[in-house]
Design a protein around this motif. Structure first.
Motif, PDB file in Angstrom:
ATOM      1  N   PHE A  31      86.145  31.919  40.390  1.00  0.00           N
ATOM      2  CA  PHE A  31      85.845  30.495  40.294  1.00  0.00           C
ATOM      3  C   PHE A  31      85.468  30.134  38.859  1.00  0.00           C
ATOM      4  O   PHE A  31      84.760  30.884  38.202  1.00  0.00           O
ATOM      5  N   ALA A  41      81.449  25.309  38.414  1.00  0.00           N
ATOM      6  CA  ALA A  41      81.669  24.951  39.820  1.00  0.00           C
ATOM      7  C   ALA A  41      80.375  25.171  40.601  1.00  0.00           C
ATOM      8  O   ALA A  41      79.598  26.071  40.284  1.00  0.00           O
ATOM      9  N   THR A  73      79.866  29.663  45.216  1.00  0.00           N
ATOM     10  CA  THR A  73      80.471  30.381  44.089  1.00  0.00           C
ATOM     11  C   THR A  73      80.215  31.879  44.141  1.00  0.00           C
ATOM     12  O   THR A  73      80.914  32.645  43.485  1.00  0.00           O
ATOM     13  N   LEU A  77      84.081  24.085  47.188  1.00  0.00           N
ATOM     14  CA  LEU A  77      83.446  23.980  45.872  1.00  0.00           C
ATOM     15  C   LEU A  77      83.475  22.533  45.402  1.00  0.00           C
ATOM     16  O   LEU A  77      84.261  21.715  45.887  1.00  0.00           O
ATOM     17  N   TRP A  99      82.717  20.223  41.472  1.00  0.00           N
ATOM     18  CA  TRP A  99      82.423  20.304  40.041  1.00  0.00           C
ATOM     19  C   TRP A  99      81.600  19.088  39.636  1.00  0.00           C
ATOM     20  O   TRP A  99      81.991  17.955  39.943  1.00  0.00           O
ATOM     21  N   HIS A 150      89.407  22.741  34.574  1.00  0.00           N
ATOM     22  CA  HIS A 150      88.730  24.011  34.832  1.00  0.00           C
ATOM     23  C   HIS A 150      89.766  25.032  35.286  1.00  0.00           C
ATOM     24  O   HIS A 150      90.423  24.823  36.300  1.00  0.00           O
TER      25      HIS A 150
END
Lengths: 180, 499
Positions: free
Chosen positions: B97, B101, B105, B124, B126, B132
Motif C-alpha cells: 500500500f 493511505a 494498511t 483504504l 487517502w 499514489h
C-alpha cells in the motif's frame, strides 16, 4: 515471522514425513544404537539410547550431532577406522532417507548425494593431510561459502541482486578509466 | 534468505562439533560437522528451488476497484494470490500500500502450504490528493528452516482528487476562509446572461434588446441590459522545491498545496477561465503551460499537478521540454551535488568544454553531470520563484490572477515575487503552508510551535495587507487546531473576506 507449522520433528515443510520415511529413519537410528552398543559397551549403549531419544524428540540434526560425539568418545578410540566408518553409515542414511518424499525428490537426492560426496571427500582429504585445527576451519569455511553461494543463487533467481557493476571501475585498455 | 532459529541451532551444532573435535583432538567428530553441514545445505538447496518455482508459478494481484477517487473516500483494494500448482511453502503476504493511505494498511494475508490461492478485499482511503503508486506486494516464504521475502505483483497507481473542505484547512489566522474564486463582474453592461438594469428605449437600440414583458407592463419600449462577465486569466505558480517535501509521507506541504491547486483547476474549468501553470524547481522552471481554455487544458494542468514531486528529493524528475512533450530525466546524487556546488555559468562553461572535446569515455561520463540543468526549461539559479513570475507574466500582460502555491521558507523572495506579479495591475492569491506545522515533531515545545506559527501568521498578514493580494494559509486542520489550542487565550487574528 509468524509461527511455522514445521515442528522440530519435521525437517521442513518441503519434506513430508510419511510413515515409510519415519519407519526407515527409526530403523536406521535403532541400527546405529545397536552398532555403537556392540562397539562401545555400556557407553555405546547409553549413546544409542540418547541418540534414539534425541532423534524422536528433536529430529535428524540432534541425532547426527549426538551420534557423532558418541562415536568420537566410545567407538573411535577402540573400534578402529573400519568400524568407525561403519558406525557413520546409519547417520548418512538419515541424511538421505527424507529425500524419498521431498519436493523434487530426484533432484534433491542427487543434490544431497553430490554435496555428501564432494564436501565429505574434500573433508577426508583435509583431515588426512592438514593439521586438525586447519582442516576443521577449512571445512567450516567451505560450508559457509556454500551456504552463501546458495543464498546468492536464490537472489539471482528472484532478480533481487543489486548491480554491483554500476560502481565498478572498468579498464578499457587505452589507459582511460571510466566509472559506469 | 534468512535462517530461522532452527537453522541457526543447526549452524551452532556444526561449529560446536568442529571446536569439540579440535579441543578433544578427535578428527572423527569433524565428520559430524560435515554431515550436519551437508544436511543444512541440502535443505537450503531445496528451499532455493521451491522459492524459485513459487516465483514462476504464483501470481499476485493488488488492484484498486477504480483508479480515481476523492480524498477520504473508501476504496476497496482487491488482493489475490493465484497458484498454478500448490506449493509446500508457507508464507505471509504484505500488500504494497502507498504511504499516506489510511485504513487496513497493516493487513497481512496468510498463505498456507498446499493452498491453491487466496483472495480478499482491503478498504483504504487517502487523506490528501495526489497520485499514489503502490509498491510491489511482499511475500515472505518459509519452510521452517529459512525464510525469504519476494516482491511480487503489479504496481497500480491510485489518483486521489482533492479533499473535502472539512479536512483541508484554508484560512487566515486559524479561521476558515474560502479560496477567493468565482465569476468576475466587470461593472459594465453588454451581452451576458446576468440581468443588470432596465432602461427606456432610445433610437439606435437593437430590437432584440427590447424586454417585451416590461414594455407591455409599462406601455412604452424598454431595454433590458445585461452585465458583461469576463474570463479571468489565471496562472498557477507552483513551487515544488525540496522545502515543500516537509511533512509525513502523503501529507507533505506539497500534497496540501496540490489539493488546493486541484480545487482551483476545477473552479477554473467550471467557469471556462483560461488557466496556466508554471512549476518552479530548485534551479528554475520545470514546466510552463500557457493559459488556455482548450478542452484538454484543465486535464493537462491537473495531470501536471498530480505528477509533481519535490525537486532535489526525488532524483527522477519529469520535466517538460516544451509544451506537449515530456522527458524523464534521471540523475545521480553525484550529479545533484555537482549541480548544487557549481554556479550555472561554471556548469555551462564545463559543459561547453566537454562538448568541444573529441568524444571519449571520459567526456561521455562527465557530460551528463553538467548538462543535467538543461532539463529545466529555464534555468534560474538565484530566486527561481521570482524568475517564474517573470516567465508567467512575460507576453501575458493584463489583469489576470496569479496564484502562488508555496511555503514560508523563502520569505524575501516571495515578497519580491508577489510585488512583481502585482506590478502590472494583476491580482495575486498566495496559498501558503506554514513550515511550523510540517516540521518533524522533535523537542519543540507546544509554546515554541505556537510562536513559530504566530511568526508565520505575521508574515501572511504582511502579504495580505498588500494591495491586490490575498494570502491564505493551507494547513492540516487537526495540526493547526492542536497548535492553536495550546494557547487558551487564542487571539482572534485578522481575517479576510469570505468569497
Amino acid at each position: 515471522m509468524r509461527s511455522i507449522k514445521a515442528t522440530a520433528r519435521d525437517e521442513s515443510t518441503l519434506i513430508t514425513q510419511t510413515a515409510v520415511v519415519q519407519i526407515l529413519s527409526g530403523l536406521l537410528v535403532l541400527g546405529f544404537g545397536v552398532m555403537v552398543a556392540y562397539l562401545g559397551g555400556i557407553g555405546g549403549l547409553l549413546t544409542g539410547v540418547v541418540v534414539l531419544g534425541l532423534w524422536f524428540v528433536f529430529g535428524t540434526p540432534a541425532a547426527i550431532a549426538s551420534g557423532t560425539v558418541g562415536i568420537g568418545i566410545f567407538v573411535s578410540p577402540t573400534g578402529g577406522v573400519l568400524w568407525t566408518a561403519l558406525a557413520f553409515v546409519p547417520l548418512c542414511g538419515l541424511l538421505v532417507t527424507p529425500t524419498l518424499t521431498a519436493f523434487e525428490p530426484r533432484r534433491f537426492m542427487a543434490g544431497t548425494g553430490l554435496l555428501l560426496v564432494g564436501i565429505g571427500g574434500a573433508s577426508m582429504l583435509a583431515l588426512q593431510f592438514l593439521p586438525l585445527w586447519l582442516a576443521a576451519s577449512g571445512i567450516l569455511a567451505v560450508l559457509g561459502l556454500s551456504g552463501y553461494a546458495l543464498h546468492r543463487l536464490l537472489l539471482l533467481n528472484l532478480g533481487l541482486l543489486t548491480d554491483d557493476a554500476e560502481t565498478a571501475t572498468e579498464y578499457h585498455g587505452d589507459e582511460t578509466l571510466t566509472t559506469s | 534468505m534468512n535462517p530461522t532459529t532452527r537453522a541457526w541451532a543447526v549452524i551452532g551444532m556444526v561449529v560446536f562439533l568442529a571446536i569439540f573435535a579440535v579441543v578433544l583432538a578427535q578428527p572423527v567428530v569433524v565428520v559430524g560437522s560435515v554431515l550436519l553441514g551437508v544436511w543444512l545445505l541440502s535443505r537450503q538447496y531445496l528451499f532455493v528451488r521451491s522459492v524459485s518455482q513459487f516465483k514462476e508459478t504464483v501470481t499476485v494481484h493488488q488492484q484498486p476497484e477504480r483508479a480515481v477517487a476523492y480524498a477520504e473516500e473508501t476504496v476497496a483494494i482487491s488482493i489475490a494470490v493465484s497458484k498454478e500448482v500448490p506449493t509446500r511453502l508457507e508464507g505471509d503476504l504484505s500488500p504494497g500500500f502507498p504511504p499516506g493511505a489510511t485504513g487496513e494498511t497493516d493487513r497481512m494475508l496468510s498463505l498456507p502450504a498446499g493452498s491453491e490461492g487466496i483472495e480478499t478485499t482491503v478498504k483504504l482511503s487517502w487523506p490528501v490528493a495526489g497520485r499514489h503508486q503502490f509498491d510491489k506486494a511482499t511475500v515472505t516464504l518459509t519452510d521452517g528452516l529459512f525464510s525469504q521475502s519476494v516482491p511480487m505483483g503489479e504496481q497500480p497507481t491510485m489518483t486521489v482528487e482533492q479533499r473535502g473542505p472539512d479536512q483541508l484547512h484554508v484560512g487566515q489566522g486559524g479561521n476558515v476562509r474560502s479560496i477567493v474564486y468565482g465569476e468576475h463582474a466587470t461593472d459594465r453592461t453588454g451581452p451576458g446572461i446576468e440581468p443588470a438594469e432596465l432602461r427606456a428605449y432610445v433610437p439606435g437600440d437593437a430590437a432584440e434588446q427590447i424586454d417585451w414583458n416590461a414594455t407591455a407592463r409599462l406601455n412604452e419600449p424598454y431595454i433590458r441590459e445585461f452585465e458583461i462577465k469576463s474570463d479571468r486569466q489565471t496562472v498557477l505558480l507552483f513551487d515544488h522545491r525540496a522545502s515543500l517535501d516537509e511533512g509525513p509521507p502523503g501529507e507533505s506541504k506539497l500534497d496540501y498545496l496540490r489539493a488546493a491547486g486541484l480545487a482551483i483547476t476545477e473552479y477554473a474549468a467550471s467557469l471556462d477561465d483560461p488557466l496556466g501553470l508554471v512549476t518552479v524547481g530548485e534551479s528554475g522552471l520545470t514546466r510552463d503551460i500557457s493559459p488556455s481554455t482548450r478542452a484538454d487544458q484543465y486535464e493537462t494542468v491537473r495531470e501536471a499537478l498530480l505528477s509533481l514531486t519535490p525537486t532535489g528529493v526525488d532524483e527522477t524528475m519529469e520535466v517538460s521540454l516544451d509544451e506537449g512533450s515530456t522527458a524523464t530525466h534521471s540523475s545521480t546524487s553525484v550529479a545533484t551535488k555537482a549541480n548544487a556546488a557549481l554556479p550555472l555559468q561554471e556548469r555551462q562553461r564545463i559543459s561547453t568544454l566537454l562538448a568541444q572535446q573529441e568524444p571519449n569515455a571520459f567526456t561521455e561520463t562527465l557530460a551528463p553531470f553538467f548538462t543535467r540543468q538543461s532539463k529545466y526549461i529555464q534555468q534560474i539559479d538565484d530566486q527561481p520563484l521570482l524568475g517564474a513570475v517573470k516567465a508567467a507574466t512575460y507576453n501575458r500582460p493584463g489583469h489576470g490572477l496569479t496564484v502562488f502555491c508555496t511555503d514560508d521558507s523563502n520569505r524575501v523572495e516571495l515578497v519580491e515575487a508577489v510585488r512583481r506579479a502585482t506590478h502590472d495591475g494583476g491580482t495575486v492569491l498566495v496559498l501558503l503552508t506554514p513550515s511550523a506545522l510540517f516540521a518533524p515533531a522533535t523537542a519543540r515545545t507546544a509554546e515554541e510551535l505556537y510562536r513559530s506559527y504566530l511568526n508565520f501568521e505575521e508574515f501572511r498578514q504582511e502579504l495580505d495587507n498588500r494591495e491586490a493580494v490575498t494570502a491564505l494559509e493551507i494547513a492540516p486542520k487537526e495540526r493547526l487546531e492542536t497548535v492553536l489550542a495550546t494557547n487558551q487565550a487564542r487571539p482572534r487574528m485578522q481575517g479576510g473576506e469570505q468569497a
